[in-house]
Design a protein around this motif. Sequence first.
Motif, PDB file in Angstrom:
ATOM      1  N   SER A  96     -25.582  37.103  27.485  1.00 18.46           N
ATOM      2  CA  SER A  96     -24.608  37.285  26.405  1.00 18.46           C
ATOM      3  C   SER A  96     -23.248  36.715  26.791  1.00 18.46           C
ATOM      4  N   PHE A  97     -23.251  35.592  27.490  1.00 16.66           N
ATOM      5  CA  PHE A  97     -21.995  34.938  27.824  1.00 16.66           C
ATOM      6  C   PHE A  97     -21.317  34.474  26.541  1.00 16.66           C
ATOM      7  N   SER A  98     -20.007  34.589  26.504  1.00 14.80           N
ATOM      8  CA  SER A  98     -19.263  34.223  25.306  1.00 14.80           C
ATOM      9  C   SER A  98     -18.067  33.360  25.684  1.00 14.80           C
ATOM     10  N   GLY A  99     -17.297  32.970  24.675  1.00 12.71           N
ATOM     11  CA  GLY A  99     -16.121  32.153  24.917  1.00 12.71           C
ATOM     12  C   GLY A  99     -16.466  30.687  25.099  1.00 12.71           C
ATOM     13  N   GLU A 100     -15.510  29.939  25.583  1.00 13.40           N
ATOM     14  CA  GLU A 100     -15.681  28.508  25.796  1.00 13.40           C
ATOM     15  C   GLU A 100     -16.428  28.241  27.103  1.00 13.40           C
ATOM     16  N   VAL A 101     -17.117  27.120  27.163  1.00  9.76           N
ATOM     17  CA  VAL A 101     -17.620  26.633  28.443  1.00  9.76           C
ATOM     18  C   VAL A 101     -16.415  26.118  29.218  1.00  9.76           C
ATOM     19  N   PRO A 102     -16.178  26.613  30.449  1.00 14.47           N
ATOM     20  CA  PRO A 102     -14.971  26.212  31.183  1.00 14.47           C
ATOM     21  C   PRO A 102     -14.868  24.695  31.359  1.00 14.47           C
ATOM     22  N   ALA A 103     -13.645  24.186  31.252  1.00 13.97           N
ATOM     23  CA  ALA A 103     -13.423  22.748  31.426  1.00 13.97           C
ATOM     24  C   ALA A 103     -13.819  22.292  32.821  1.00 13.97           C
ATOM     25  N   SER A 104     -13.756  23.229  33.786  1.00 10.09           N
ATOM     26  CA  SER A 104     -14.104  22.860  35.168  1.00 10.09           C
ATOM     27  C   SER A 104     -15.563  22.474  35.316  1.00 10.09           C
ATOM     28  N   PHE A 105     -16.415  22.838  34.330  1.00 12.76           N
ATOM     29  CA  PHE A 105     -17.833  22.504  34.431  1.00 12.76           C
ATOM     30  C   PHE A 105     -18.060  20.992  34.403  1.00 12.76           C
ATOM     31  N   GLY A 106     -17.057  20.240  34.033  1.00 10.68           N
ATOM     32  CA  GLY A 106     -17.193  18.786  34.097  1.00 10.68           C
ATOM     33  C   GLY A 106     -17.017  18.238  35.491  1.00 10.68           C
ATOM     34  N   ASN A 107     -16.761  19.146  36.472  1.00 13.10           N
ATOM     35  CA  ASN A 107     -16.501  18.706  37.841  1.00 13.10           C
ATOM     36  C   ASN A 107     -17.697  18.849  38.768  1.00 13.10           C
TER      37      ASN A 107
END
Length: 1005
Positions: A160-171
């Motif tokens: 049940s994760f919510s919110g945005e996917v963190p921008a850091s996931f592009g790293n």
Amino acid sequence: MPPPPPPPLPRPSRSLIFILSFLLLLTTKCYSLNQEGLDLLKLKTTLTDPARVFSGWNSGDDNPCNWTGIICHVTTATVTAINLPSASLSGQFPTVICRLPSLTTINFRDNSFSGEIPANISGCRNLTHLDLSANYFEGILPNTLPDMQKLIYVDFQDNSFSGEVPASFGNFRRLETLNLTNNLLNGSFPIMLTNVSTLKELNLAYNLFIQGPIPPHFGNLTNIENLWLSSCGFFGTIPETFSSLEKLVNLELSYNSLSGEFPLVVFQLRNLYQLELYNNSFSGELPKKDWSNLTSLRRIDLSINGFTGSIPVELCKLPLSSLCLSDNNLHGLIPDSLARSPNLYDLRLFHNSFIGTLPTDLGKISPLTTLDVSYNKLFGELPSGLCEKGELFELVLIGNAFSGEIPRSLGDCKSLGRVRVSKNRFSGEVPLGIWGLPHVYLLDLAHNMFSGNLSNMVSGGLNISSILISGNLFSGSIPEDIQLLSNLVEFNASYNKLSGGLPNSLFKLKHLGTLDLSGNDLSGDISVGIDSLKELNELNLANNKLTGEIPNEIGNLPVLNYLDLSGNLFYGNIPSGLKNLMLNMLNLSNNSLSGEIPSVFHKDVYRDSFLGNPDLCGGFGPHCVENSQGIKRNHNLWLLRFIFAFAGVVLVVGVIWFVFKYHNIKRTKSVVSISKWRSFHKLGFNEFEIIRLLNEDNVIGKGASGKVYKAILSNGEVVAVKKLWERSGKNDNVTNLNSPKDEFESEVDTLGKIRHKNIVRLWCCCKSGNSKFLVYEYMPNGSLGDMLHSSKGRLLEWSMRLKIVLDAAEGLSYLHHDCVPPIVHRDVKSNNILLDEEYGARIADFGVAKFIKLENKGSESMSVIAGSRGYIAPEYAYTLRVTEKSDIYSFGVVILELVTGRKPVDQAFGERDLATWVQSTVNQKGHDHVLDPELEYESKEQICRVLDIGLLCISPLPMNRPSMRTVVNLLQEVASDGRPKPIIIKDGKSSPRFEEYSSDQASLV
């Protein structure tokens, strides 16, 4: 003068040295566990372990390498992996494990972890694989995850994760697999993930991303092989940058809002193995060119779209193994070249407008397993080589214009399991072998022009559960060997030319639920052995030449609710036993019955049940009048009154005598033997009081297993008592999952071990002679089925229905996820959901429930089908494999009942049941056409969301059905009016599923 030196210390004795050394050795042994083991013991103390997987974690070991779930390096003996999937663990994520310096793998899949994942998880610096799927994690994704630079595999699906996917996931620098499927992620689609060029598998399906076009940045993922983007809110078309995804093997974009003509860009994907774009809004014709580039394409599923035109010949030249184009607007011929594909095993073209004949070589070259061309405009004879490779399992041709005889070769097709050729123009005799194929579970030959006798070879079909041959020209008698079909549930041979009597062997089919022989030339009487059909739900013998009196034993059929004996030659009185039945439909019209109509049938619902019987009187018939001997009858009336008065005196004296004798017998302990099986709670009553209160006036229900009584005890408490049907001694050695003995023991074993607010409480159980009794808490509002499908149904407002379905879901979730081992109910239905005084729901009737051993990985084979018609999952009907997914299908049907107000089986559905009717109606017309008109309009959005959850639960593919834990989460979100969680879910694997879309939606068993 210096002082004298001190005297030397005495030397210790050898025995003392030995004792000290031994104690030192013991002390060393007690504290020999290395630091990694000590850290793991700290992990153990932070988690709840109902399955006792930590019972072998022993502080007296040298190291933890032999502990359950722990994997160590071969040479250094350091911990490299913690592998504890499906272990029923709960608690917060244990960051103490990040102290293990060599740890590379964490697998906590399918447990009950909750809370947020802490940011300091990045302390697990050497981690390469992290699997936390199918848990209860919530909150935002930790933005420190990419700090673990060695990560290759991350699976967080079904949380049940919510919110945005963190921008850091592009790293991420080495990440190859990222699975975030089925969460509550929202905001814009995470474009930053397209910067992770190492990705081979990206699964973001079924989240709540803001709607928008597919980002063209996907062209950066040059190493991507699997791309699962179902239900991500996309609209528009597929961008041309997809053509640069040269390594793409599997692409699934279903359940989005893509539109326009079919995208030609996908044809440039040379490595594409499987293409699934079903349930979008693509339109236009299938492209006639560019298919030749797709040299690796094996499976195509474009079902439930708006494609028109014909099948391109170029498409048929591909080395296809599976082609599904169902539910479109395609027309024209089925190309002959399609049959020449050497790998084709699955062909599903149902619900289109194809015309012409089937390709002559179909099945001769490829190992054809499934052929479904239902509801087209096909005609001609069937190709003789459909089963030439000996692998054909499913043959579904419903609703076409095929003619001629069934090829003789199909009679030798031992692999066949499902045969549905109804509503065609076939003629001649059915090949003898078809009647006795060993794996056929459904034989549907209805509404053709077949002739000949029913073959005695039918006895070979030991796996068959349904024989549907209505509307043909079959003649002769019903074979005696039909009794050998021990798994037969439905036999419909109506409107043929069958003759002779009803064989006694017919009444030995213990699991028969539907018997329809109407519209034939059957004669003779009804055997008195009919009351052995304890599971018979529907009996239709209308329009024959049956004679004699209607046997009173029909009233002993505990679950019969449909009885039609009209249009025969029955005479005599209406048997008194019929008043014991709870009939939804009764038709005794057009016979020669006489006497009075029992008062129980003086209701509007039975107004037309007795027409054409001129000698019947009372109720809706003519009133009974005095005949020429009326004066004599009046004279005898006084004599009758005297007899009754005398009988009353005798009765009073008898009662007094009985009470006196009863107390004497009780004092001498010579009462009927009552043995207390088990008590599960502190009781304020005893078994003798329960037995005394069981009389027919207190019966509140009956079913296949027994009667249920309401008992008001001397202390004012009310309980429900189930008295199981007695079992004949001659069958005591028969293994039957539905027998009273098995049901009694199963219910005791199950309810005696579980406690939950949404599971009915079993107070105690006892025996009296051959009778067995189960005593439960009393539920004053009865069952959901009785409430919903009676005049009281309109009292069930939507808020009450939502509460009921959520309560029931929580009860089932407890059985599946919190019991060790898990429990599969196997008979989930609205009649087994009971309602308390506040309409709280509780799951009941565990007579056929099954504990699933963990080593069987969630499934177990049964010897017979358990469950009720309309609720049985399609795969269970022929595999007899018990899984929790079977319960989830049944629960989905209950949801549909609550939303539509309809029964699971209804004549209005024709050959279909509620599940298939709702599926097809929603697909063709939308949600509004299935909703119960009694429900409040202002709740429509909420009702539709619950309907979608029900549709998800009845997915034809078991792996596509959510877990009960997920169903509870979805319903809770609906009840709280939060933003709805996506409801098209695929449980289980960490990679995207590219399963076949299930065919024959309108006629699933």
